[in-house]
Design an enzyme around this catalytic site. Structure first.
Site, PDB file in Angstrom:
ATOM      1  N   CYS A 129       0.822  -0.684  -0.140  1.00  0.00           N
ATOM      2  CA  CYS A 129       0.150  -0.031   0.234  1.00  0.00           C
ATOM      3  C   CYS A 129       1.605   1.232  -0.214  1.00  0.00           C
ATOM      4  CB  CYS A 129      -1.372  -0.464   1.724  1.00  0.00           C
ATOM      5  SG  CYS A 129      -2.039   1.433   1.721  1.00  0.00           S
ATOM      6  N   CYS A 136      -3.205  14.951   2.985  1.00  0.00           N
ATOM      7  CA  CYS A 136      -4.048  15.126   2.029  1.00  0.00           C
ATOM      8  C   CYS A 136      -4.876  16.422   1.568  1.00  0.00           C
ATOM      9  CB  CYS A 136      -4.684  14.000   2.545  1.00  0.00           C
ATOM     10  SG  CYS A 136      -5.848  14.010   1.158  1.00  0.00           S
ATOM     11  N   CYS A 143     -11.037   9.753   8.013  1.00  0.00           N
ATOM     12  CA  CYS A 143      -9.284   9.525   7.889  1.00  0.00           C
ATOM     13  C   CYS A 143      -8.984  10.106   8.434  1.00  0.00           C
ATOM     14  CB  CYS A 143      -9.926   9.878   6.565  1.00  0.00           C
ATOM     15  SG  CYS A 143      -8.077   9.372   5.035  1.00  0.00           S
ATOM     16  N   GLY A 196      -2.670  10.431   1.174  1.00  0.00           N
ATOM     17  CA  GLY A 196      -3.073  11.382   0.117  1.00  0.00           C
ATOM     18  C   GLY A 196      -3.842  10.945  -1.218  1.00  0.00           C
ATOM     19  N   SER A 228      -6.486   3.780  -6.001  1.00  0.00           N
ATOM     20  CA  SER A 228      -8.080   4.020  -5.328  1.00  0.00           C
ATOM     21  C   SER A 228      -7.962   5.691  -5.589  1.00  0.00           C
ATOM     22  CB  SER A 228      -7.712   3.696  -4.254  1.00  0.00           C
ATOM     23  OG  SER A 228      -8.656   4.602  -3.404  1.00  0.00           O
ATOM     24  N   SER A 250     -13.840   5.421  -3.584  1.00  0.00           N
ATOM     25  CA  SER A 250     -14.045   5.867  -2.289  1.00  0.00           C
ATOM     26  C   SER A 250     -15.693   6.049  -2.559  1.00  0.00           C
ATOM     27  CB  SER A 250     -13.187   6.797  -1.897  1.00  0.00           C
ATOM     28  OG  SER A 250     -11.825   5.610  -1.348  1.00  0.00           O
ATOM     29  N   PHE A 251     -16.280   5.451  -1.909  1.00  0.00           N
ATOM     30  CA  PHE A 251     -17.540   5.683  -2.633  1.00  0.00           C
ATOM     31  C   PHE A 251     -18.550   6.418  -1.193  1.00  0.00           C
ATOM     32  CE2 PHE A 251     -22.037   5.247  -4.939  1.00  0.00           C
ATOM     33  CZ  PHE A 251     -22.209   6.270  -5.456  1.00  0.00           C
ATOM     34  N   HIS A 252     -18.606   4.789  -0.333  1.00  0.00           N
ATOM     35  CA  HIS A 252     -18.844   5.386   1.029  1.00  0.00           C
ATOM     36  C   HIS A 252     -20.308   5.761   1.548  1.00  0.00           C
ATOM     37  CE1 HIS A 252     -14.598   4.947   1.803  1.00  0.00           C
ATOM     38  NE2 HIS A 252     -14.377   6.210   1.351  1.00  0.00           N
TER      39      HIS A 252
HETATM   40  N1  SAH Z   1      -6.783   8.602  -1.002  1.00  0.00           N
HETATM   41  C1  SAH Z   1      -7.249   7.650  -1.798  1.00  0.00           C
HETATM   42  C2  SAH Z   1      -6.533   6.506  -1.913  1.00  0.00           C
HETATM   43  C3  SAH Z   1      -6.204   6.908   0.431  1.00  0.00           C
HETATM   44  S1  SAH Z   1      -7.570   5.975   1.039  1.00  0.00           S
HETATM   45  C4  SAH Z   1      -9.443   8.096  -1.458  1.00  0.00           C
HETATM   46  O1  SAH Z   1      -8.802   8.680  -0.578  1.00  0.00           O
HETATM   47  O2  SAH Z   1      -9.281   7.183  -2.469  1.00  0.00           O
HETATM   48  C5  SAH Z   1      -7.777   4.191   0.874  1.00  0.00           C
HETATM   49  C6  SAH Z   1      -9.413   3.950   1.361  1.00  0.00           C
HETATM   50  O3  SAH Z   1      -9.389   3.458   3.156  1.00  0.00           O
HETATM   51  C7  SAH Z   1     -10.312   4.861   0.889  1.00  0.00           C
HETATM   52  O4  SAH Z   1     -11.520   3.934   0.306  1.00  0.00           O
HETATM   53  C8  SAH Z   1     -10.375   5.557   2.385  1.00  0.00           C
HETATM   54  O5  SAH Z   1     -11.755   5.901   2.048  1.00  0.00           O
HETATM   55  C9  SAH Z   1     -10.747   4.191   3.230  1.00  0.00           C
HETATM   56  N2  SAH Z   1     -10.558   5.117   4.407  1.00  0.00           N
HETATM   57  C10 SAH Z   1      -9.802   5.879   4.904  1.00  0.00           C
HETATM   58  N3  SAH Z   1     -10.113   6.194   6.167  1.00  0.00           N
HETATM   59  C11 SAH Z   1     -10.992   4.560   7.019  1.00  0.00           C
HETATM   60  C12 SAH Z   1     -10.769   4.520   8.167  1.00  0.00           C
HETATM   61  N4  SAH Z   1     -10.299   5.171   8.778  1.00  0.00           N
HETATM   62  N5  SAH Z   1     -11.664   3.106   8.183  1.00  0.00           N
HETATM   63  C13 SAH Z   1     -11.416   2.011   6.874  1.00  0.00           C
HETATM   64  N6  SAH Z   1     -11.950   3.299   5.386  1.00  0.00           N
HETATM   65  C14 SAH Z   1     -11.284   3.937   5.689  1.00  0.00           C
HETATM   66 FE1  SF4 Z   2      -7.613  12.499   1.421  1.00  0.00          FE
HETATM   67 FE2  SF4 Z   2      -8.398   9.205   1.326  1.00  0.00          FE
HETATM   68 FE3  SF4 Z   2      -8.433  10.078   3.534  1.00  0.00          FE
HETATM   69 FE4  SF4 Z   2     -10.227  11.816   1.617  1.00  0.00          FE
HETATM   70  S1  SF4 Z   2     -10.101   9.305   2.297  1.00  0.00           S
HETATM   71  S2  SF4 Z   2      -8.864  12.303   2.933  1.00  0.00           S
HETATM   72  S3  SF4 Z   2      -9.100  11.584   0.013  1.00  0.00           S
HETATM   73  S4  SF4 Z   2      -6.716   9.333   1.946  1.00  0.00           S
END
Ligand code: SAH
Ligand code: SF4
Length: 392
Positions: A129, A136, A143, A196, A228, A250-252
């Site tokens: 990873c 970011c 996150c 990032g 991602s 990262s749909f969520h």
């Molecule tokens: N910035 C990019 C890639 C890094 S995050 C993005 O947002 O896609 C990698 C994955 O982890 C993303 O799907 C993000 O939404 C998820 N993620 C972030 N914080 C998290 C958390 N606390 N628990 C589970 N997944 C998380």
């Molecule tokens: Fe940045 Fe991905 Fe975290 Fe969103 S989930 S703050 S885009 S690292």
């Protein structure tokens, strides 16, 4: 061969900062840029391509950093290279190994900044990873990285350097004449899911992934690389055309109202716009399906209704839905959905015909799981601030 004047920045297509000693790091240069650099340093023009190929293979296929060990190059040429260049990867400051075998590297890059890189061993693969930025610019509310301001983008060398240093640590450089098969490699997959937003550092990520895919080097198939993104819509078509790797989103959330809160970039490009860009992706990139990442947050996005809405939204897109139990971090404003809730949600999606694996959190004991990364220096800084009495 005689040494010529030291190379200068402006002869290169790709602007590269020289080190303080005037030498240039070759790691992360694309093939044309590497050739240009070698010629600028005194390699005869007509030998440029051959020399570039040789140096390339030493760096990426054999993991050699010392020009003196590049034995198919004549001694004076090795000296010329050593006078002008270095082969340098970021330094591992510390390594933590989780009970489950996950390794988290704290990596120091130029300027004293730090990022984290995580290696996750699984039965049929080993995934690295990789981070693309220090911090970011986005502020997804679940996150941990999002609570750290963007410090800077990583260079292509720092991105590909994370792969090289992990291979060093895993001891995975092939014996001469033997290339590892994908199935038996310790490091067989890459996910751009570290710190990032990769699509806000597009060119560097592209160049680094091109190097990772190059058959005469790290040689990972584009199907073993997943980028991602939180949904930087204008760069999605470019990702298909210029990188061609697998895509994860990262749909969520299943409504704009909730997604605006969780993934604020949604205010710029909403769900409908995002889905439009995704419909075009598989054809453009010739990849089978897109991964939708969905973090399970108790009472926020985890109802049966959400599951049904999700299915409706992604209709027509070849997809797999990765359910990620929320990984908690100190001060996080959410809770993880219960296992029963996650299973019920997964079931609805599965019955609609989509794969819906529930991701097992890895390396939680060392804060290496998704969304828990944040540079240790920043964590330490905050901890010190919290410890200090106000008067100090
Ligand atoms: N910035 C990019 C890639 C890094 S995050 C993005 O947002 O896609 C990698 C994955 O982890 C993303 O799907 C993000 O939404 C998820 N993620 C972030 N914080 C998290 C958390 N606390 N628990 C589970 N997944 C998380
Ligand atoms: Fe940045 Fe991905 Fe975290 Fe969103 S989930 S703050 S885009 S690292």
């Amino acid at each position: 061969m005689t040494a010529t004047a030291p190379i200068t920045q402006d002869v290169l297509t790709l602007p590269r900062k020289l080190r303080e000693d005037g030498k240039m790091n070759l790691v992360g240069l694309t093939r044309p840029a590497l050739q240009e650099a070698l010629v600028a340093a005194g390699t005869p023009e007509r030998q440029g391509k051959m020399r570039m190929n040789q140096v390339w293979q030493w760096i990426y296929q054999k993991g050699v950093r010392d020009f003196d060990l590049m034995t198919n190059l004549a001694k004076p040429y090795r000296t010329l290279l050593a006078e002008n260049f270095v082969v340098e990867v970021p330094e591992i400051v510390s390594k933590q190994v989780s009970d489950d075998g996950t390794r988290k590297y704290l990596v120091r890059i130029a300027g004293g900044h730090e990022v984290e890189t995580v290696y996750i061993p699984e039965e049929d693969r080993g995934t690295l990873c990789v981070s693309s930025q220090v911090g970011c610019t986005l502020t997804c509310s679940f996150c941990h990285t999002g609570t750290q301001k963007l410090v800077r983008n990583l260079t292509p060398g720092e991105i590909v350097g994370q792969i090289l240093l992990a291979r060093d640590d895993l001891g995975e450089w092939p014996e001469p004449g033997r290339n590892p098969k994908d199935e038996t490699r310790l490091l067989s997959n890459i996910v751009l899911m570290g710190m990032g937003e990769p699509l806000y550092n597009f060119e560097a990520v592209r160049d680094a992934m091109k190097i990772a895919m190059d058959p005469e080097g790290i040689s990972l198939s584009r199907r073993r690389i997943t980028l991602s993104t939180s949904g930087v819509v204008p760069e999605i078509a470019r990702t298909a055309e210029e990188i061609g790797c697998m895509l994860a989103i990262s749909f969520h959330a299943t409504t704009d109202e909730v997604r605006d809160r969780l993934v604020p970039i949604n205010k710029k490009w909403n769900i409908a716009e995002l889905l439009d860009s995704l419909r075009a992706y598989p054809k453009l990139s010739n990849s089978e399906r897109i991964t939708f990442e969905y973090v399970m947050l108790q009472g926020v996005n985890d109802s049966d209704e959400d599951a049904r809405r999700l299915i409706k939204l992604i209709e027509g897109i070849p997809a797999k839905i990765n359910l990620i139990p929320f990984n908690e971090w100190p001060g996080a404003p959410y809770k993880r959905s219960s296992n029963n809730r996650i299973r019920a949600f997964a079931d609805i999606i599965y019955k609609a015909g989509y794969a819906s694996p529930i991701r097992t959190p890895r390396g939680e004991d060392i804060m290496a799981a998704c969304g828990q990364l944040k540079s240790a220096s920043e964590r330490a800084r905050n901890a010190r601030r919290a410890e200090k009495p106000a008067a100090e």
